[in-house]
Design a protein around this motif. Sequence first.
Motif, PDB file in Angstrom:
ATOM      1  N   ILE A 231       0.862  -1.179   0.000  1.00 36.39           N
ATOM      2  CA  ILE A 231       0.000   0.000   0.000  1.00 36.39           C
ATOM      3  C   ILE A 231       0.906   1.240   0.000  1.00 36.39           C
ATOM      4  N   PRO A 232       0.660   2.217  -0.880  1.00 35.50           N
ATOM      5  CA  PRO A 232       1.532   3.402  -0.901  1.00 35.50           C
ATOM      6  C   PRO A 232       1.464   4.174   0.423  1.00 35.50           C
ATOM      7  N   GLU A 233       2.596   4.732   0.796  1.00 36.01           N
ATOM      8  CA  GLU A 233       2.715   5.402   2.104  1.00 36.01           C
ATOM      9  C   GLU A 233       1.666   6.503   2.296  1.00 36.01           C
ATOM     10  N   GLU A 234       1.476   7.339   1.228  1.00 36.42           N
ATOM     11  CA  GLU A 234       0.548   8.481   1.405  1.00 36.42           C
ATOM     12  C   GLU A 234      -0.895   8.001   1.572  1.00 36.42           C
ATOM     13  N   VAL A 235      -1.251   6.895   0.921  1.00 36.27           N
ATOM     14  CA  VAL A 235      -2.604   6.328   1.054  1.00 36.27           C
ATOM     15  C   VAL A 235      -2.792   5.801   2.480  1.00 36.27           C
ATOM     16  N   LEU A 236      -1.777   5.071   2.937  1.00 30.47           N
ATOM     17  CA  LEU A 236      -1.821   4.499   4.288  1.00 30.47           C
ATOM     18  C   LEU A 236      -1.959   5.601   5.347  1.00 30.47           C
TER      19      LEU A 236
ATOM     20  N   HIS B 206      -9.892  -2.149  12.568  1.00 33.31           N
ATOM     21  CA  HIS B 206      -9.560  -1.578  11.257  1.00 33.31           C
ATOM     22  C   HIS B 206      -8.156  -0.969  11.289  1.00 33.31           C
ATOM     23  N   LEU B 207      -7.862  -0.238  12.365  1.00 30.38           N
ATOM     24  CA  LEU B 207      -6.553   0.411  12.518  1.00 30.38           C
ATOM     25  C   LEU B 207      -5.421  -0.624  12.560  1.00 30.38           C
ATOM     26  N   VAL B 208      -5.605  -1.656  13.368  1.00 32.55           N
ATOM     27  CA  VAL B 208      -4.577  -2.703  13.489  1.00 32.55           C
ATOM     28  C   VAL B 208      -4.369  -3.386  12.140  1.00 32.55           C
ATOM     29  N   ASN B 209      -5.476  -3.673  11.438  1.00 32.05           N
ATOM     30  CA  ASN B 209      -5.364  -4.323  10.124  1.00 32.05           C
ATOM     31  C   ASN B 209      -4.607  -3.446   9.125  1.00 32.05           C
ATOM     32  N   LEU B 210      -4.895  -2.152   9.174  1.00 27.84           N
ATOM     33  CA  LEU B 210      -4.189  -1.205   8.285  1.00 27.84           C
ATOM     34  C   LEU B 210      -2.697  -1.182   8.573  1.00 27.84           C
ATOM     35  N   CYS B 211      -2.363  -1.134   9.862  1.00 30.83           N
ATOM     36  CA  CYS B 211      -0.959  -0.965  10.260  1.00 30.83           C
ATOM     37  C   CYS B 211      -0.128  -2.232  10.068  1.00 30.83           C
ATOM     38  N   THR B 212      -0.789  -3.359   9.816  1.00 30.41           N
ATOM     39  CA  THR B 212      -0.036  -4.600   9.587  1.00 30.41           C
ATOM     40  C   THR B 212      -0.069  -5.015   8.114  1.00 30.41           C
TER      41      THR B 212
ATOM     42  N   ALA C  40       4.642   0.850   9.684  1.00 29.92           N
ATOM     43  CA  ALA C  40       3.307   1.387  10.003  1.00 29.92           C
ATOM     44  C   ALA C  40       2.853   0.986  11.402  1.00 29.92           C
ATOM     45  N   ARG C  41       3.428  -0.088  11.965  1.00 29.93           N
ATOM     46  CA  ARG C  41       3.067  -0.494  13.330  1.00 29.93           C
ATOM     47  C   ARG C  41       3.448   0.583  14.354  1.00 29.93           C
ATOM     48  N   ALA C  42       4.314   1.502  13.928  1.00 32.96           N
ATOM     49  CA  ALA C  42       4.730   2.603  14.803  1.00 32.96           C
ATOM     50  C   ALA C  42       3.598   3.613  15.033  1.00 32.96           C
ATOM     51  N   PHE C  43       2.476   3.448  14.327  1.00 32.48           N
ATOM     52  CA  PHE C  43       1.303   4.283  14.635  1.00 32.48           C
ATOM     53  C   PHE C  43       0.505   3.700  15.806  1.00 32.48           C
ATOM     54  N   LEU C  44       0.870   2.483  16.232  1.00 26.62           N
ATOM     55  CA  LEU C  44       0.179   1.829  17.348  1.00 26.62           C
ATOM     56  C   LEU C  44       1.003   1.871  18.639  1.00 26.62           C
ATOM     57  N   TYR C  45       2.324   1.808  18.483  1.00 31.80           N
ATOM     58  CA  TYR C  45       3.210   1.700  19.653  1.00 31.80           C
ATOM     59  C   TYR C  45       4.460   2.551  19.464  1.00 31.80           C
ATOM     60  N   PRO C  46       5.079   2.954  20.572  1.00 34.54           N
ATOM     61  CA  PRO C  46       6.340   3.710  20.482  1.00 34.54           C
ATOM     62  C   PRO C  46       7.458   2.875  19.850  1.00 34.54           C
TER      63      PRO C  46
ATOM     64  N   ILE D 217      17.478  -7.772  17.078  1.00 37.13           N
ATOM     65  CA  ILE D 217      16.333  -6.895  16.778  1.00 37.13           C
ATOM     66  C   ILE D 217      15.507  -7.637  15.733  1.00 37.13           C
ATOM     67  N   PHE D 218      14.272  -7.961  16.104  1.00 32.90           N
ATOM     68  CA  PHE D 218      13.430  -8.741  15.189  1.00 32.90           C
ATOM     69  C   PHE D 218      12.150  -7.976  14.875  1.00 32.90           C
ATOM     70  N   HIS D 219      11.878  -7.779  13.577  1.00 31.21           N
ATOM     71  CA  HIS D 219      10.647  -7.100  13.144  1.00 31.21           C
ATOM     72  C   HIS D 219       9.718  -8.132  12.487  1.00 31.21           C
ATOM     73  N   PRO D 220       8.566  -8.420  13.109  1.00 28.26           N
ATOM     74  CA  PRO D 220       7.662  -9.416  12.516  1.00 28.26           C
ATOM     75  C   PRO D 220       7.010  -8.902  11.232  1.00 28.26           C
ATOM     76  N   THR D 221       6.634  -9.834  10.383  1.00 23.77           N
ATOM     77  CA  THR D 221       5.921  -9.460   9.151  1.00 23.77           C
ATOM     78  C   THR D 221       4.549 -10.130   9.105  1.00 23.77           C
ATOM     79  N   ASN D 222       4.218 -10.912  10.155  1.00 20.46           N
ATOM     80  CA  ASN D 222       2.886 -11.536  10.215  1.00 20.46           C
ATOM     81  C   ASN D 222       1.950 -10.621  11.012  1.00 20.46           C
ATOM     82  N   ASP D 223       0.952 -11.183  11.698  1.00 19.00           N
ATOM     83  CA  ASP D 223       0.010 -10.316  12.428  1.00 19.00           C
ATOM     84  C   ASP D 223       0.505  -9.950  13.833  1.00 19.00           C
TER      85      ASP D 223
END
Length: 278
Positions: free
Chosen positions: A5-10, A39-45, A237-243, A258-264
């Motif tokens: 999803i393009p950054e500006e749309v997100l 909806h927010l969580v789904n968008l950010c993941t 985008a998960r940074a819109f949910l948590y610091p 340092i591990f960044h998940p790509t699932n839910d």
Amino acid sequence: METQIPEEVLIAQITQLHANISKLESLNPSKQVNALFTHLVNLCTLPSSIINIQALPQEVKNMRESLINLCGQAEGLLELQFSSFLAQIPKPLNNLNLFPYYGNYVKLANLENRILRGNGVVHPNKVAFVGSGPMPLTSLIMATHHMVSTHFDNFDIDEKANEAARRIVATDLELEKRMKFETRNVMEVKERLGQYDCIFLAALVGMNREAKVKVLGHLSKYMKEGGFLLVRSANGARAFLYPVVEEHDLGNFEVLTIFHPTNDVINSVVLLRKPMVV
């Protein structure tokens, strides 16, 4: 390959959701509240190009800070409601899966346990969880599935949250012996932090960078040498949910993973160790 999803749309969609959430009269769980946050969580993941939080315009940064606070409040209210509900049914510990995000916590605990084991933390004697909340799911999953002889001290600044958590744990005598809840600000806990083999730092302890860096500095000062600190962060985008915890915020700690998940799973996992003084 999933389309990104393009950054500006997100960001436009997240901004719209923030506006809708800000207008709510209450953040207590309800159909409307739950739908907006789901909806927010789904968008950010969603798969998206990595958003550089530092490079965002100031108004987007301000919106993000406000959104993290709203998410934190809503999460606390949801946990409190569920904790109170569970305390009223027989065998609450057998029914943790009724919590909407339980599966997410199981995945996160499995991931954290794998990272800890990979770095030699197998049967820690004493563990602290900072910011455990009314539904201390990580502690419960770790204590019952991964660290079955470990003693857990859970710290939270909210006595109401601790009372709710205690009620659930009190239904299991064996677990109650090795799981305690204390109403303390971790900044006031000093020498005692030296007792723990491993400390977990919840994502919402230190809601902005300055507060997070203060907590990390405090832990670094009082933890024992060679002790492990597991910090939850967020990425993209998960940074819109948590610091977010940046590498340059970590002070004197040795960075192990340092591990960044790509699932839910939402939270990134940062494993640190306090160096031994030679």
